[in-house]
Design a protein around this motif. Structure first.
Motif, PDB file in Angstrom:
ATOM      1  N   PHE A  81      69.819  37.761  37.616  1.00  0.00           N
ATOM      2  CA  PHE A  81      70.891  38.703  37.294  1.00  0.00           C
ATOM      3  C   PHE A  81      70.766  39.032  35.814  1.00  0.00           C
ATOM      4  O   PHE A  81      71.032  38.183  34.960  1.00  0.00           O
ATOM      5  N   GLN A  82      70.321  40.258  35.502  1.00  0.00           N
ATOM      6  CA  GLN A  82      70.054  40.630  34.117  1.00  0.00           C
ATOM      7  C   GLN A  82      70.814  41.900  33.740  1.00  0.00           C
ATOM      8  O   GLN A  82      71.157  42.716  34.589  1.00  0.00           O
ATOM      9  N   PRO A 179      70.285  35.838  25.827  1.00  0.00           N
ATOM     10  CA  PRO A 179      69.227  36.807  25.514  1.00  0.00           C
ATOM     11  C   PRO A 179      67.855  36.237  25.864  1.00  0.00           C
ATOM     12  O   PRO A 179      67.547  35.095  25.527  1.00  0.00           O
ATOM     13  N   VAL A 180      67.043  37.042  26.541  1.00  0.00           N
ATOM     14  CA  VAL A 180      65.705  36.589  26.931  1.00  0.00           C
ATOM     15  C   VAL A 180      64.605  37.480  26.362  1.00  0.00           C
ATOM     16  O   VAL A 180      63.421  37.192  26.544  1.00  0.00           O
ATOM     17  N   GLY A 181      64.961  38.562  25.679  1.00  0.00           N
ATOM     18  CA  GLY A 181      63.926  39.417  25.101  1.00  0.00           C
ATOM     19  C   GLY A 181      64.427  40.825  24.846  1.00  0.00           C
ATOM     20  O   GLY A 181      65.611  41.135  25.034  1.00  0.00           O
ATOM     21  N   ARG A 182      63.504  41.664  24.404  1.00  0.00           N
ATOM     22  CA  ARG A 182      63.792  43.075  24.164  1.00  0.00           C
ATOM     23  C   ARG A 182      63.067  43.928  25.191  1.00  0.00           C
ATOM     24  O   ARG A 182      62.019  43.543  25.702  1.00  0.00           O
ATOM     25  N   ASP A 183      63.629  45.094  25.478  1.00  0.00           N
ATOM     26  CA  ASP A 183      63.016  46.052  26.392  1.00  0.00           C
ATOM     27  C   ASP A 183      62.549  47.243  25.555  1.00  0.00           C
ATOM     28  O   ASP A 183      63.287  48.203  25.342  1.00  0.00           O
ATOM     29  N   GLU A 184      61.308  47.167  25.069  1.00  0.00           N
ATOM     30  CA  GLU A 184      60.809  48.192  24.150  1.00  0.00           C
ATOM     31  C   GLU A 184      60.614  49.540  24.840  1.00  0.00           C
ATOM     32  O   GLU A 184      60.790  50.589  24.217  1.00  0.00           O
ATOM     33  N   ALA A 185      60.241  49.533  26.113  1.00  0.00           N
ATOM     34  CA  ALA A 185      60.087  50.801  26.828  1.00  0.00           C
ATOM     35  C   ALA A 185      61.429  51.514  26.952  1.00  0.00           C
ATOM     36  O   ALA A 185      61.516  52.739  26.815  1.00  0.00           O
TER      37      ALA A 185
END
Length: 213
Positions: A81-82, A179-185
């Motif tokens: 679940f994100q 937080p698990v990261g960034r979504d650069e796209a």
């Protein structure tokens, strides 16, 4: 709108504007985030920060959602679940934050109106080029103490962690967003839409260009 198609890396990482267009660019970022289902949670025009509300990311069980960054992220969102949240950052061109290593003693944030506080830029009165960046953070929902059974989901249980001091009868959320990261796209897709809106000619300039009869 970027929510109607898969995210790509085709957009710019940074958009540069003139300070006279700051107000329009600020409102454009709010408009883009709101159209994506992430209305602003906080907006500070002086320091150039916009924080949005989070929104869950589409999964394979939601075929009408096209806001995932590729099939792999859709798989992740189906099994986990994100959600995403966006932070827009406006800074004077070539501005760099003060290095932490150069500070002998960390005394916390500056008091409002103090000398240290006034050192930071005021974008509402700043004159010159300004850079815009979007940061999209992915957060995953975890349940504390979850013991997942490898044989059957019906055998999954959850430990009860005692929390002393809670005597008011209120409840506490059992889930934690991490937080698990960034979504650069997703960042580039958002920036592409902002760039497209900023490049549109204003209504006033179009009206002025029409010759009078």
């Amino acid at each position: 709108m970027f929510v109607t198609g898969c995210n790509t890396m085709n957009g710019p990482a940074v958009i540069e504007i003139n300070s006279i267009d700051y107000s329009k660019a600020f409102e454009t970022c709010i408009e883009v985030s709101r159209s994506a289902g992430m209305p602003p949670q906080a907006a500070d025009r002086t320091t150039g920060i916009i924080e949005t509300e989070p929104r869950t990311i589409g999964s394979w069980v939601e075929p009408w959602r096209f806001d995932s960054t590729g099939a792999m992220q859709k798989v992740e969102n189906t099994t986990q679940f994100q959600r995403r949240r966006v932070r827009f950052v406006f800074t004077p061109k070539d501005w760099q934050p003060e290095s932490i290593e150069s500070i002998a003693t960390m005394t916390g944030s500056a008091a409002p109106g103090s000398t240290d506080d006034l050192k930071r830029f005021d974008l509402e009165n700043y004159k010159g080029p300004i850079e815009i960046r979007a940061r999209v953070f992915v957060e995953r929902n975890f349940t504390d103490g979850m013991r997942i059974n490898t044989w059957s989901s019906t055998l999954t249980s959850q430990t009860q962690t005692p929390k002393p001091g809670v005597t008011d009868g209120s409840t506490r959320a059992q889930t934690t967003w991490t937080p698990v990261g960034r979504d650069e796209a997703s960042e580039r897709t958002i920036m592409a839409e902002i760039q497209a809106i900023l490049n549109e000619p204003s209504t006033s300039s179009q009206t002025a260009a029409v010759p009078s009869s």
